[in-house]
Design an enzyme around this catalytic site. Sequence first.
Site, short mmCIF file in Angstrom:
data_model
loop_
_atom_site.label_atom_id
_atom_site.label_comp_id
_atom_site.label_asym_id
_atom_site.label_seq_id
_atom_site.Cartn_x
_atom_site.Cartn_y
_atom_site.Cartn_z
N HIS A 54 0.80 -1.10 0.10
CA HIS A 54 -0.07 0.13 -0.19
C HIS A 54 0.71 1.23 0.03
O HIS A 54 2.06 1.10 0.29
CB HIS A 54 -0.82 -0.06 1.20
CG HIS A 54 -1.93 -0.94 1.35
ND1 HIS A 54 -2.32 -1.74 2.45
CD2 HIS A 54 -2.89 -1.05 0.47
CE1 HIS A 54 -3.45 -2.45 2.22
NE2 HIS A 54 -3.73 -2.26 1.16
N CYS A 80 -2.46 -0.21 10.10
CA CYS A 80 -3.39 -1.16 9.58
C CYS A 80 -4.50 -1.49 10.78
O CYS A 80 -5.42 -1.86 10.16
CB CYS A 80 -2.94 -2.29 9.06
SG CYS A 80 -1.50 -1.84 8.01
N1 GLY Z 1 -2.30 -9.33 4.91
C1 GLY Z 1 -2.70 -8.01 4.74
C2 GLY Z 1 -3.24 -7.86 3.49
O1 GLY Z 1 -2.78 -8.40 2.65
O2 GLY Z 1 -4.16 -7.24 3.33
#
Ligand code: GLY
Length: 255
Positions: A160, A247
Amino acid sequence: MLTAITRALSPAIVDCELSFLERQPIDFALAVRQHAAYEDALRALGTRVISLPCLPSHPDCVFVEDPAIVLDEVAIMTRMGAESRRGESESLAAELGKYRELRWIEAPACLEGGDVIRVGKTLYVGLSRRTNVAGIQQLAGLVQPFGYWVTPIEVRGCLHLKSACCYLGDDTLLANRQFLDTDGLCGLNIIDVATSEPHAANALRIAGTVLIPESYGETRERVGSAGFQVRAVDTSELIKAEAGVTCCSLVFEAD
Ligand code: GLY
């Protein structure tokens, strides 16, 4: 007050999505303790934590940042690029809807919250494995009435935009320039992560303190030397799930 929505880990996290990392065994009991310590760190910084129950059949459900983007005026429910994760949205929306009006990203658009960085009224959005052009365009249309400007940033070699860089406040970005071209992020000072810590750019500023994983000591020192208050959190097991400190929470102001 400053509020953070979190979600308990699913035992299925051992089968989480992985895009750029090799699978390693995750110690689930340790991951649960680390997540609890992370929530405690948020509380210690004055945040009210609303912890949602885990979704047992959704391995990545603990990563609540991705299904939503919370702004002062509205929350955008994303349509995640990882199909396995789309079932995480409904129960999160039920909680978030208590605090914000909701808008929804629709197919064929894909967008994940980990790709969105807010700096004032600018939203930098990563064009990544998980977020496509249609996702960025729909987001721009939804937030434009609230005065936000959306700027796409291409992300390479990591999951991201927030794996590549994070906004620390005070016009400063923590970044790994291998993962993005920072020219598009004009006017911001950049602190480079330590070369030996390529995944250290994911940091979370809460009430003036920047949370950075325990394992990224050199980068933490750089951020501290730049004048920021820093605090280490041990997230070794969550890092194996290709996750960072941002996250695991959705942080916003709410009455
Ligand atoms: N494991 C985090 C994701 O790939 O969204």
